[in-house]
Design an enzyme around this catalytic site. Structure first.
Site, mmCIF file in Angstrom:
data_model
loop_
_atom_site.group_PDB
_atom_site.id
_atom_site.type_symbol
_atom_site.label_atom_id
_atom_site.label_comp_id
_atom_site.label_asym_id
_atom_site.label_seq_id
_atom_site.Cartn_x
_atom_site.Cartn_y
_atom_site.Cartn_z
ATOM 1 N N SER A 139 -7.629 5.315 -4.437
ATOM 2 C CA SER A 139 -7.097 4.936 -3.125
ATOM 3 C C SER A 139 -5.570 4.931 -3.151
ATOM 4 C CB SER A 139 -7.680 3.554 -2.772
ATOM 5 O OG SER A 139 -6.740 2.594 -2.468
ATOM 6 N N ILE A 156 -1.689 4.967 -3.329
ATOM 7 C CA ILE A 156 -0.697 5.734 -4.095
ATOM 8 C C ILE A 156 -1.351 6.450 -5.279
ATOM 9 C CG2 ILE A 156 1.432 5.544 -5.454
ATOM 10 C CD1 ILE A 156 2.125 3.033 -3.761
ATOM 11 N N SER A 187 7.016 -2.768 -8.873
ATOM 12 C CA SER A 187 7.302 -3.059 -7.465
ATOM 13 C C SER A 187 8.700 -3.635 -7.352
ATOM 14 C CB SER A 187 6.285 -4.075 -6.948
ATOM 15 O OG SER A 187 6.765 -4.667 -5.769
ATOM 16 N N TYR A 216 1.985 -11.586 -8.472
ATOM 17 C CA TYR A 216 2.132 -10.118 -8.420
ATOM 18 C C TYR A 216 3.535 -9.725 -8.913
ATOM 19 C CZ TYR A 216 2.710 -5.584 -6.007
ATOM 20 O OH TYR A 216 2.974 -4.266 -5.696
ATOM 21 N N LYS A 232 4.810 -7.724 -12.256
ATOM 22 C CA LYS A 232 5.535 -6.455 -12.072
ATOM 23 C C LYS A 232 6.881 -6.534 -12.814
ATOM 24 C CE LYS A 232 2.559 -4.226 -9.554
ATOM 25 N NZ LYS A 232 2.006 -2.947 -9.954
ATOM 26 N N THR A 286 -0.703 1.714 2.535
ATOM 27 C CA THR A 286 -1.931 1.922 1.755
ATOM 28 C C THR A 286 -2.956 0.868 2.158
ATOM 29 O OG1 THR A 286 -1.237 0.419 0.003
ATOM 30 C CG2 THR A 286 -0.598 2.735 -0.249
HETATM 31 N N1 LIG Z 1 1.960 0.018 -1.284
HETATM 32 C C1 LIG Z 1 3.151 -0.460 -1.580
HETATM 33 O O1 LIG Z 1 4.020 -0.665 -0.699
HETATM 34 C C2 LIG Z 1 3.501 -0.775 -2.985
HETATM 35 C C3 LIG Z 1 4.794 -1.261 -3.255
HETATM 36 C C4 LIG Z 1 5.140 -1.536 -4.570
HETATM 37 C C5 LIG Z 1 4.231 -1.307 -5.584
HETATM 38 N N2 LIG Z 1 2.979 -0.849 -5.294
HETATM 39 C C6 LIG Z 1 2.041 -0.632 -6.421
HETATM 40 O O2 LIG Z 1 1.419 0.607 -6.293
HETATM 41 C C7 LIG Z 1 0.137 0.568 -6.939
HETATM 42 C C8 LIG Z 1 -0.909 1.122 -5.991
HETATM 43 O O3 LIG Z 1 -0.992 0.255 -4.883
HETATM 44 P P1 LIG Z 1 -1.503 0.724 -3.444
HETATM 45 O O4 LIG Z 1 -0.528 0.193 -2.463
HETATM 46 O O5 LIG Z 1 -1.846 2.157 -3.464
HETATM 47 O O6 LIG Z 1 -2.795 -0.219 -3.302
HETATM 48 P P2 LIG Z 1 -4.353 0.099 -3.131
HETATM 49 O O7 LIG Z 1 -4.551 1.077 -2.039
HETATM 50 O O8 LIG Z 1 -4.979 -1.247 -3.005
HETATM 51 O O9 LIG Z 1 -4.729 0.744 -4.513
HETATM 52 C C9 LIG Z 1 -4.860 -0.040 -5.645
HETATM 53 C C10 LIG Z 1 -5.783 0.679 -6.578
HETATM 54 O O10 LIG Z 1 -5.876 -0.103 -7.788
HETATM 55 C C11 LIG Z 1 -7.253 -0.190 -8.099
HETATM 56 N N3 LIG Z 1 -7.543 -1.357 -8.913
HETATM 57 C C12 LIG Z 1 -7.297 -2.651 -8.657
HETATM 58 N N4 LIG Z 1 -7.759 -3.419 -9.660
HETATM 59 C C13 LIG Z 1 -8.298 -2.580 -10.560
HETATM 60 C C14 LIG Z 1 -8.935 -2.748 -11.813
HETATM 61 N N5 LIG Z 1 -9.132 -3.968 -12.322
HETATM 62 N N6 LIG Z 1 -9.360 -1.670 -12.486
HETATM 63 C C15 LIG Z 1 -9.186 -0.426 -11.974
HETATM 64 N N7 LIG Z 1 -8.604 -0.194 -10.791
HETATM 65 C C16 LIG Z 1 -8.172 -1.257 -10.096
HETATM 66 C C17 LIG Z 1 -7.960 -0.244 -6.753
HETATM 67 O O11 LIG Z 1 -9.328 0.047 -6.923
HETATM 68 P P3 LIG Z 1 -10.449 -0.517 -5.893
HETATM 69 O O12 LIG Z 1 -10.495 0.448 -4.750
HETATM 70 O O13 LIG Z 1 -11.683 -0.515 -6.735
HETATM 71 O O14 LIG Z 1 -10.008 -1.892 -5.472
HETATM 72 C C18 LIG Z 1 -7.190 0.836 -6.022
HETATM 73 O O15 LIG Z 1 -7.676 2.101 -6.388
HETATM 74 C C19 LIG Z 1 -0.095 -0.898 -7.306
HETATM 75 O O16 LIG Z 1 0.221 -1.107 -8.667
HETATM 76 C C20 LIG Z 1 0.896 -1.636 -6.442
HETATM 77 O O17 LIG Z 1 1.284 -2.858 -7.032
HETATM 78 C C21 LIG Z 1 2.586 -0.576 -4.020
#
Ligand SMILES: NC(=O)c1ccc[n+]([C@@H]2O[C@H](COP(=O)([O-])OP(=O)(O)OC[C@H]3O[C@@H](n4cnc5c(N)ncnc54)[C@H](OP(=O)(O)O)[C@@H]3O)[C@@H](O)[C@H]2O)c1
Length: 323
Positions: free
Chosen positions: A55, A57, A181, A207, A211, A242
């Site tokens: 899902s 990023i 992050s 969180y 990070k 996301t």
């Molecule tokens: N979006 C932003 O603005 C933003 C900003 C800064 C940093 N980030 C970082 O970017 C990364 C991706 O985030 P996102 O925004 O794309 O969020 P997301 O759509 O919620 O994606 C998170 C992914 O991590 C997986 N995950 C969570 N716990 C897990 C585990 N125990 N084992 C395996 N997979 C696991 C989720 O799987 P499930 O579908 O099974 O839950 C999902 O595929 C994260 O590290 C987040 O902290 C995002």
């Protein structure tokens, strides 16, 4: 050749003012001056693994790496969601070599089991991207008794890296990337309470603390595994639209709305770090293809002694053989 040194003044200004820099505006305004894209086919013959690739990023990273001809392992905790992501990516890259591997990064036994399978079937691993992330509403513990964000962002990735070090070492130019992050800028290193047992628990603080640990550990990892030729990078993607952000931060998601980056834009620096030539310098923190400061606030600085203490505590908690 990529010029990484003098970031243009506008770029630095965007970084320091946060709101414009972290949104789509940052991508648009930096586009003209950013280091060059990886060459088409830059990852042909390479194998890359992305955690949380079903899902947001992580899925966008997997898709972009496949677009550069890498064989991509989608490491997910739910095989059905992983297979769905694989099918989606195949619609844009029908010839892509994509495999789904079950790996619950917050569960040390699952990490161990997944790495055993990979060690049996892969001759080498070129790229490992620690992308999986969570922002829980309340304090939760894993099956191993660790606080959830610590387990997901730090302990699981440390164990995964250690158990895949030999496979990484077998690649020509192996790279490991942590998706951190910008929220980490607000947090100190939680040396005395990494499991967040003291004080009122806030998911956003847990969180950002973990990070911060990812960024703090990047230079140590570079030093520790560097002699084996593995480079380490941490980065932040900006603010990205996301499923995770929509669910964990609905108010923020509504407020910033159309200014949020797309998942592909959030994936950009991770993909660039994985494929750029020459290899970006190891041990640094990146955003929009440039190294960034690790601190903006004096109060977040820590000593080397504190950093090493936390590193050793986390390796022990991750059950990494330190012998
Ligand atoms: N979006 C932003 O603005 C933003 C900003 C800064 C940093 N980030 C970082 O970017 C990364 C991706 O985030 P996102 O925004 O794309 O969020 P997301 O759509 O919620 O994606 C998170 C992914 O991590 C997986 N995950 C969570 N716990 C897990 C585990 N125990 N084992 C395996 N997979 C696991 C989720 O799987 P499930 O579908 O099974 O839950 C999902 O595929 C994260 O590290 C987040 O902290 C995002």
């Amino acid at each position: 050749m990529t010029d990484l040194s003098g970031a243009p003044k506008l770029d630095t200004l965007l970084d320091r003012t946060i709101v414009p820099g972290y949104t789509r505006l940052g991508i648009v305004l930096r586009r003209r001056n950013r280091p060059a894209d990886p060459e088409p086919g830059a990852l042909r013959g390479a194998t890359a693994m992305v955690t949380g690739a079903n899902s947001g990023i992580g899925k966008a990273i997997a898709e972009a790496l496949a677009g550069l001809d890498a064989s991509v392992i989608l490491a997910v905790r739910d095989r059905i969601r992983g297979e769905r992501a694989r099918q989606d990516i195949l619609t844009t890259h029908p010839d892509a070599d994509l495999t789904v591997t079950e790996c619950d990064i917050a569960d040390l036994a699952s990490v161990t089991e997944c790495t055993e399978g990979l060690r049996e079937r892969l001759p080498k691993l070129d790229v490992l991207i620690h992308n999986a992330g969570v922002l829980p509403p309340e304090r939760a513990e894993t099956a191993d008794g660790h606080e959830l964000t610590l387990a997901t962002h730090v302990l699981g990735p440390l164990l995964l890296t250690d158990r895949l070090a030999a496979l990484l070492n077998a690649a020509g130019d192996p790279r490991v990337i942590f998706m951190s992050s910008g929220g980490m800028y607000t947090q100190l290193l939680a040396v005395d309470d990494p499991e967040y047992r003291k004080g009122r628990y806030r998911g956003a603080t847990a969180y950002a603390r973990t990070k911060r640990m990812q960024v703090a550990f990047t230079p140590i990892l570079a030093e520790y595994y560097g002699p084996q030729g593995i480079s380490f990078h941490s980065m932040h993607p900006g603010w990205v639209d996301t499923p995770g952000v929509a669910a964990a931060l609905p108010g923020f998601h509504r407020l910033i709305g159309p200014l949020l980056r797309t998942p592909a834009e959030g994936a950009d620096t991770a993909v660039w770090l994985a494929a750029a030539t020459p290899t970006p310098p190891s041990g640094r923190f990146w955003h929009d293809r440039r190294p960034r400061p690790e601190h903006y606030l004096r109060r977040t600085h820590y000593t080397n002694g504190e950093l090493w203490r936390l590193w050793l505590d986390c390796r022990q908690a991750a059950r990494i053989d330190t012998g």
